[in-house]
Structures are given as structure tokens and as C-alpha cells.
Design a protein around this motif. Sequence first.
Motif, mmCIF file in Angstrom:
data_model
loop_
_atom_site.group_PDB
_atom_site.id
_atom_site.type_symbol
_atom_site.label_atom_id
_atom_site.label_comp_id
_atom_site.label_asym_id
_atom_site.label_seq_id
_atom_site.Cartn_x
_atom_site.Cartn_y
_atom_site.Cartn_z
ATOM 1 N N GLY A 175 3.585 1.019 -11.596
ATOM 2 C CA GLY A 175 4.465 1.901 -12.350
ATOM 3 C C GLY A 175 4.259 3.380 -12.056
ATOM 4 O O GLY A 175 4.847 4.217 -12.705
ATOM 5 N N HIS A 176 3.435 3.699 -11.078
ATOM 6 C CA HIS A 176 3.209 5.103 -10.753
ATOM 7 C C HIS A 176 3.674 5.416 -9.352
ATOM 8 O O HIS A 176 3.419 4.681 -8.418
ATOM 9 C CB HIS A 176 1.732 5.455 -10.900
ATOM 10 C CG HIS A 176 1.225 5.183 -12.272
ATOM 11 N ND1 HIS A 176 1.844 5.701 -13.394
ATOM 12 C CD2 HIS A 176 0.220 4.406 -12.715
ATOM 13 C CE1 HIS A 176 1.206 5.273 -14.457
ATOM 14 N NE2 HIS A 176 0.223 4.484 -14.076
ATOM 15 N N ARG A 177 4.358 6.528 -9.234
ATOM 16 C CA ARG A 177 4.873 6.923 -7.934
ATOM 17 C C ARG A 177 3.777 7.530 -7.086
ATOM 18 O O ARG A 177 3.119 8.469 -7.487
ATOM 19 C CB ARG A 177 5.978 7.959 -8.129
ATOM 20 C CG ARG A 177 7.303 7.340 -8.346
ATOM 21 C CD ARG A 177 8.214 8.297 -9.025
ATOM 22 N NE ARG A 177 8.600 9.400 -8.157
ATOM 23 C CZ ARG A 177 9.412 10.367 -8.565
ATOM 24 N NH1 ARG A 177 9.888 10.356 -9.777
ATOM 25 N NH2 ARG A 177 9.749 11.325 -7.744
ATOM 26 N N LEU A 178 3.606 6.990 -5.914
ATOM 27 C CA LEU A 178 2.615 7.537 -4.994
ATOM 28 C C LEU A 178 3.313 7.824 -3.677
ATOM 29 O O LEU A 178 4.018 6.984 -3.132
ATOM 30 C CB LEU A 178 1.488 6.532 -4.753
ATOM 31 C CG LEU A 178 0.624 6.156 -5.953
ATOM 32 C CD1 LEU A 178 -0.325 5.034 -5.587
ATOM 33 C CD2 LEU A 178 -0.172 7.381 -6.412
ATOM 34 N N GLY A 179 3.127 9.014 -3.174
ATOM 35 C CA GLY A 179 3.720 9.357 -1.891
ATOM 36 C C GLY A 179 2.901 8.752 -0.768
ATOM 37 O O GLY A 179 1.675 8.847 -0.775
ATOM 38 N N THR A 180 3.576 8.123 0.186
ATOM 39 C CA THR A 180 2.858 7.556 1.333
ATOM 40 C C THR A 180 2.119 8.678 2.047
ATOM 41 O O THR A 180 1.018 8.507 2.534
ATOM 42 C CB THR A 180 3.841 6.907 2.305
ATOM 43 O OG1 THR A 180 4.869 7.845 2.602
ATOM 44 C CG2 THR A 180 4.465 5.673 1.701
ATOM 45 N N MET A 181 2.756 9.816 2.073
ATOM 46 C CA MET A 181 2.223 10.992 2.740
ATOM 47 C C MET A 181 0.830 11.381 2.235
ATOM 48 O O MET A 181 -0.067 11.668 3.017
ATOM 49 C CB MET A 181 3.239 12.092 2.452
ATOM 50 C CG MET A 181 2.888 13.447 2.899
ATOM 51 S SD MET A 181 2.798 13.489 4.676
ATOM 52 C CE MET A 181 1.889 15.001 4.821
ATOM 53 N N ILE A 200 -0.585 -1.506 -1.599
ATOM 54 C CA ILE A 200 -0.618 -0.483 -0.553
ATOM 55 C C ILE A 200 -1.216 -1.061 0.719
ATOM 56 O O ILE A 200 -2.340 -1.557 0.716
ATOM 57 C CB ILE A 200 -1.466 0.726 -1.008
ATOM 58 C CG1 ILE A 200 -0.899 1.284 -2.320
ATOM 59 C CG2 ILE A 200 -1.528 1.778 0.082
ATOM 60 C CD1 ILE A 200 -1.752 2.378 -2.936
ATOM 61 N N CYS A 201 -0.442 -1.017 1.783
ATOM 62 C CA CYS A 201 -0.912 -1.523 3.070
ATOM 63 C C CYS A 201 -0.955 -0.354 4.046
ATOM 64 O O CYS A 201 0.049 0.329 4.251
ATOM 65 C CB CYS A 201 0.047 -2.608 3.542
ATOM 66 S SG CYS A 201 -0.434 -3.332 5.091
ATOM 67 N N ASP A 208 10.303 6.727 0.964
ATOM 68 C CA ASP A 208 9.077 5.979 1.229
ATOM 69 C C ASP A 208 8.094 6.010 0.072
ATOM 70 O O ASP A 208 6.937 5.671 0.231
ATOM 71 C CB ASP A 208 8.383 6.563 2.464
ATOM 72 C CG ASP A 208 9.222 6.330 3.703
ATOM 73 O OD1 ASP A 208 9.829 5.245 3.793
ATOM 74 O OD2 ASP A 208 9.266 7.217 4.556
ATOM 75 N N VAL A 209 8.536 6.451 -1.073
ATOM 76 C CA VAL A 209 7.608 6.534 -2.189
ATOM 77 C C VAL A 209 7.240 5.127 -2.673
ATOM 78 O O VAL A 209 8.101 4.266 -2.805
ATOM 79 C CB VAL A 209 8.229 7.341 -3.347
ATOM 80 C CG1 VAL A 209 7.309 7.383 -4.538
ATOM 81 C CG2 VAL A 209 8.533 8.750 -2.870
ATOM 82 N N LEU A 210 5.958 4.915 -2.911
ATOM 83 C CA LEU A 210 5.516 3.614 -3.410
ATOM 84 C C LEU A 210 5.532 3.630 -4.926
ATOM 85 O O LEU A 210 5.405 4.688 -5.537
ATOM 86 C CB LEU A 210 4.079 3.332 -2.952
ATOM 87 C CG LEU A 210 3.808 3.425 -1.467
ATOM 88 C CD1 LEU A 210 2.340 3.139 -1.198
ATOM 89 C CD2 LEU A 210 4.671 2.430 -0.714
ATOM 90 N N ALA A 265 -0.381 5.135 8.767
ATOM 91 C CA ALA A 265 0.929 4.962 8.138
ATOM 92 C C ALA A 265 0.757 4.003 6.972
ATOM 93 O O ALA A 265 0.084 2.978 7.094
ATOM 94 C CB ALA A 265 1.932 4.400 9.135
ATOM 95 N N VAL A 266 1.359 4.364 5.856
ATOM 96 C CA VAL A 266 1.179 3.560 4.651
ATOM 97 C C VAL A 266 2.524 3.012 4.198
ATOM 98 O O VAL A 266 3.512 3.744 4.158
ATOM 99 C CB VAL A 266 0.542 4.433 3.542
ATOM 100 C CG1 VAL A 266 0.629 3.748 2.191
ATOM 101 C CG2 VAL A 266 -0.907 4.737 3.885
ATOM 102 N N VAL A 267 2.554 1.734 3.888
ATOM 103 C CA VAL A 267 3.776 1.127 3.345
ATOM 104 C C VAL A 267 3.406 0.247 2.158
ATOM 105 O O VAL A 267 2.235 -0.066 1.948
ATOM 106 C CB VAL A 267 4.527 0.258 4.402
ATOM 107 C CG1 VAL A 267 5.012 1.108 5.560
ATOM 108 C CG2 VAL A 267 3.660 -0.890 4.885
ATOM 109 N N GLY A 268 4.433 -0.139 1.408
ATOM 110 C CA GLY A 268 4.186 -1.026 0.286
ATOM 111 C C GLY A 268 4.663 -2.432 0.617
ATOM 112 O O GLY A 268 5.534 -2.626 1.459
ATOM 113 N N ARG A 269 4.018 -3.398 -0.015
ATOM 114 C CA ARG A 269 4.579 -4.745 0.025
ATOM 115 C C ARG A 269 4.483 -5.328 -1.380
ATOM 116 O O ARG A 269 3.640 -4.892 -2.175
ATOM 117 C CB ARG A 269 3.882 -5.613 1.068
ATOM 118 C CG ARG A 269 2.434 -5.883 0.810
ATOM 119 C CD ARG A 269 1.901 -6.892 1.824
ATOM 120 N NE ARG A 269 0.468 -6.745 2.006
ATOM 121 C CZ ARG A 269 -0.437 -7.160 1.131
ATOM 122 N NH1 ARG A 269 -0.066 -7.735 0.007
ATOM 123 N NH2 ARG A 269 -1.727 -6.975 1.366
#
Length: 652
Positions: free
Chosen positions: A532-538, A567-568, A526-528, A554-558
Motif C-alpha cells: 500500500g505504499h508507493r515506492l519509486g523504482t528510481m 520488489i525484484c 514504474d512506481v511500485l 533495475a527494479v520492477v514489481g511482481r
Amino acid sequence: MSGTQIESILTEARTFPVPEEFARQANMDQAQYEALCRQAAENPAEFWGKLARDHLHWDKPFNQVLDDSQAPFYKWFSDGELNVSVNCLDRHLDSPTRNKAAIIWESEQGEVVTLTYAQLHREVSRFAATLQDLGIHLGDRVAIYMPMVPEAVIAMLACARIGAIHTVVFGGFSAEALKDRIEDTQARLLITADGGYRAGKVVPLKHNADQALSRSSHAVEHMIVFQRTGEEVNMQSGRDLWWHDLAAKAQVDCAPLAVNAEHPLLILYTSGSTGKPKGIVHSSGGYLLWSLLTTHWVFDLKPTDVYWCTADIGWITGHSYVVYGPLALGATVFMYEGAPTYPDAGRFWDMIEHHRVNVFYTAPTAIRALMKLGDEWPNRYDLSSLRLLGTVGEPINPEAWMWYYKVIGKERCPIADTWWQTETGGHMISPLPGVTPLKPGSCTRPLPGIFPDIVDEEGEIIQSTEAGGYLVMTRPWPGMLRTVWGDEARYIENYWAKFNNRFYVAGDSAHRDMDGYYWIMGRIDDVLNVSGHRLGTMEIESALVAHPAVAEAAVVGRPHEIKGEAICAFVVLRQSHAGEDMDALAQTLRAHVADAIGPIARPDEIRFTDNLPKTRSGKIMRRLLRAIARGEEITQDTSTLENEETVRQLER
Ligand code: WTA
């Protein structure tokens, strides 16, 4: 998905041959490449041993190349000793490189400062002596929270000189993120600046650092403050010290300390799908070797080149390709302090023209953003000095690749689309400019010594050339991470356990085409990947839930045109806040996350909902939320959901 293989949706037919001129002069040609690949496959110890002896200066030579007795805790060159700062500085002082520019730095306001290798060596020695005076010893952790100024590089190399382990925290991160890293590393010292310039504004680094320390359960003994902006800051007497005061008092000389090749050089935090960011540990010998070799092979650096990697030193790209790789090679590194479009959209191109940059390395997100501003900006400048381009951070869309190739590289410059990770230390899969024909959007083939493969859900290596699935590495390499700081179990769990410790699991899915070219399809977990940068949804979810109005998030990417992923956030409010003005609250929450983690993590969209869709075991169904965030039709089976009606509500 069909079966257990992951299918690629990209069908890219264009290929670009190696320019002849390039093949003739490249640091690695076809014959050398084939010989190296063969040697690496047949006799890895000889292959790596020779490279390490040829390219690094050892205070005590090693006998054993690889110690795999405790795999997957691999050790490289582990009976050898060296000093990383000697390899980056001192060893250049007996050659004409001595008086060559190591760093050409341009401030956001346009001021230019050049440090030769001899000058950089002096500053690093002086600062290393300062650190020693403050009682910093071998193995102590030092946190660095700095803007993009040469002093950031000086601080890193000074740590390396005395065997202190640095952990650089990106200057765009908030006090909270800094606090976490100080606590996790138990740093004895923090090096920061009064502030940094970004897009004409001052980033209040010292203020953030004060906040971080006031909240931290672990106290640093000292904070060294570099004066960049001259803004008024609060100096706590006894604890806080000005860089310039210390420099004025320090001895100029500091003898380098030879450390074991396995001694940690650095810890750098990166996001995973669960829990707090992981402190990735890199070694002194293996990491330095791999960053040096890849810089030499992939960027094809020549003694006269001006090389520019736009990454901030707070990311691994800045570590390996602004600092360690290029300086170990004796290259001239151009470094820029500020925002890419300040004061206007021509800034990057202006600096390329002005400094006659030859090799330019940036990220797809920057390329897309600059592309959007129009061809007229780059077209106003003379970019003829460029001979090689590079990209890193996420898959590059073929159209962005084409734009980079045509409008920036004028169809002359090969593009190195480099796939790698914080954990890999350096490039893993990348074209070599004198060897590899290019396909837009593909990171092409593995570098010599690197053995990727694609496995299915069961961990079976897919034998056919064409394959899709989990990207794994089947053999260790010197630049690999050694562990997760303070958490060996997490090292195993995150990178090895999925397929019984048989492979290094990158966490990306990939497709390999008929020509053996790799196409990275993104993260499996689930990492976004935002800009270009990794962001943990957590982390983002935790930040949201820390706000008094939020019960659950809850966070997800689109997909996002410029940032790669937007980031949604789906947010469930506490009862007590149900009646509030939703627009205002969304703004507040967005600002709250930016404050907690950094502006880079600010949600693009906040959607309020009464419930989150969950499996019966209580896991948030992120895949479903992703589909909703993208406005896709829900075709997934929702019957395992505990609260199926939630989905209907969210779809509306
Ligand atoms: C992604 C950055 C496709 C990938 C050096 C990887 C890429 C993650 C590429 C690592 C590329 C990086 N093509 N995807 N050329 N480069 N990635 O740790 O998902 O910040 O796993 O390291 O970025 O991100 P990290």
C-alpha cells in the motif's frame, strides 16, 4: 491492451445493496447525494463556498471561492484566514465535545492513554508555545520523525497553531530518507523520539536522526526528543532538547495564528517514477475542508463512534484520517502504537473488541496478511461493535474484499473502498455507506464535487460509460495539492503536462463499467505499490548503485500475495566483484537497501545479470524485466533492443 484503451481483466458480478438500516441513519442519503452532485456540477463556487462556510471556522471570511487565474496553480478561499488547530481543537471546547476523548491510544504493551479534547488542546498549546520560544515562525519548516504516539499528533497540531509547515517523515524510513527531506525542506527544527516500539523491538529513531543530521548539508537548529523508550541516546548539547524539559518550562497558552487559507499546512513526500521523492504541498483551508468532509461523508462518523484508522501518521492517510479530518469533526480517534500481529495474530481484533471500535479503516495488504493467518483469530473476538469498514492504498482483490466483508464485517458492514492519493488530500472515488451499492474490488463512484474521467493515449475523454485508460480529474477540488515543494516545473510535468494541462493526471489506469463504477488497475508509470505504499523504482535503484559492488540496477514489481507487489531487482555487478559468493552478496544488498531507504523497500529478490536490456536510446526496458520477473513468456518485440541477447540470458 487493445487499441489505446486499457482493458480490465476483472469481471466481478457480485453486488451488495445498501443495508436499509444504514441508509436511514447515514450522514448522507441518496437525495442529499444527488442534490450535492447536481449543485457541484451546476454551480461549483456556490457548492464549495457553502461547504467551507458551514464546516470550517474562519477568522476572516473569504469572498472568492476559486481563483483559477494561474491554473493549474489553483487557489481556494484565498482571501480568507483560519487556523487549522482552532478548527481541530478550540472550536470544540464550547460544546460537550470538550470532555470527550479525542485520542484513545494503546501502546504495543497494552497501556492505554486517553486525551480529551480539552487535554489535547492544552498539550498542543503548550507545545506550540515551546516552538515559539525556540524561534519557530510562520512558514518555517519543521520535520517530524516520530513513532505512533499522541505526541506525534500534538507536534503536528502545534505546528499548525503557529503557522509552521510540518513535514512528517515515516518512522520506518532510514536516516538517508530523513536527510533528503530535511535538506529539501530546509527544516529549522526536527522533532523525534529516543525510539519507538515495533513488534517488541526498539526502532532507534534518535540514532537515525543523528546520522541523518551528520550527513545533511543543511543543519537544523534544534532537535526536540520525546522520551518513549528510555534507551540511552546521545544528546548534543545546545542542539538537542528533551520534550519533557521544554514542556515543564513552557507556558500553557499559545494564541493561534490565523493564516491565509492558501498557506501551506504540510509537505509530504511521495514517490514518482523519476528522481527523488516529491514534496507534495497541501494548503490550510482547502485541505482541511476536504479531509473533514470526506471523513464525515465516507466514514459516516457519529458523535458516539470510536473510529480507528490503522495508518501511520507518516503517510497521507495518517494525516487526513488519523489527525485532521476526524479531529476537525470532533470524533474519537483510536490510535495504536505497534505492529498488527504483536504479540499474536489477534491483536487488531482484540483492540476492536476492547475499545468497541465502530469504524475501522485499513489497507488491503493488512487485510491479506490477516486473512492468511486464519479465520480463527478474528472469530475469537467480539467484533459486533463494527458498523463500517474501509480500505485504501491499492486495489483490493475481490477475494480479500469478501473475507473482510464476511469474516470481519459479518455481512453487516458496508466497505468503503476509497481511491485517492497523497496528492488529492482526501478520498476522491469511494462508496458512500448510505448511498452506494457495493461491488467487491471497485472503488465505485466519485464523491460530490469530484469529476473523474477516463481518457485515451491522445487525451480524448472516452464518452461511453464503459471505458478504460488514464484516470484524470477534469475539475479542481479544494483538497488538491498546490505544488511540489520548491519545484513548480515538476508539479506541471508530473500532473498536468501529459495532456496539455487540461486535466489532473492521477498516474493510475482505470476501467469504468456499465454502471459507471470505477475499477483502479494500478499505476501507469514504474512506481511500485508495496504494502500500500508507493515506492519509486528510481530510489531503490539508486540505493543499489550506491553499493560498491553494483554497477547498474533495475527494479520492477511482481505480484505478491500479501504485499501486493514484491520488489525484484536486476543487478549488474562491477567487474571487481564478479567472483563473489552470490547468495551472500544478495543478502548484503537487500540489507543495504533496507538501510538506505527503510525495511519497506528491501528487495524480495535479487537477480544478477551481465547486462540490462535497454532501448537504443539507453532506457532500461522495465516492461520486459517485469515480464521476466513474473516468469511470463516474452511476447514483446525486442528488436528495438540494443542488446537483445541479454533477454535470452535473463530468461534462462
Ligand atoms: C493506489 C494513498 C486502488 C493508487 C492514499 C494511487 C488505490 C496510489 C486505492 C496512491 C484504492 C490508493 N484502490 N488503488 N482504493 N487507494 N490506491 O499517494 O495507485 O500513497 O495512485 O496515497 O495508491 O498512493 P498514496
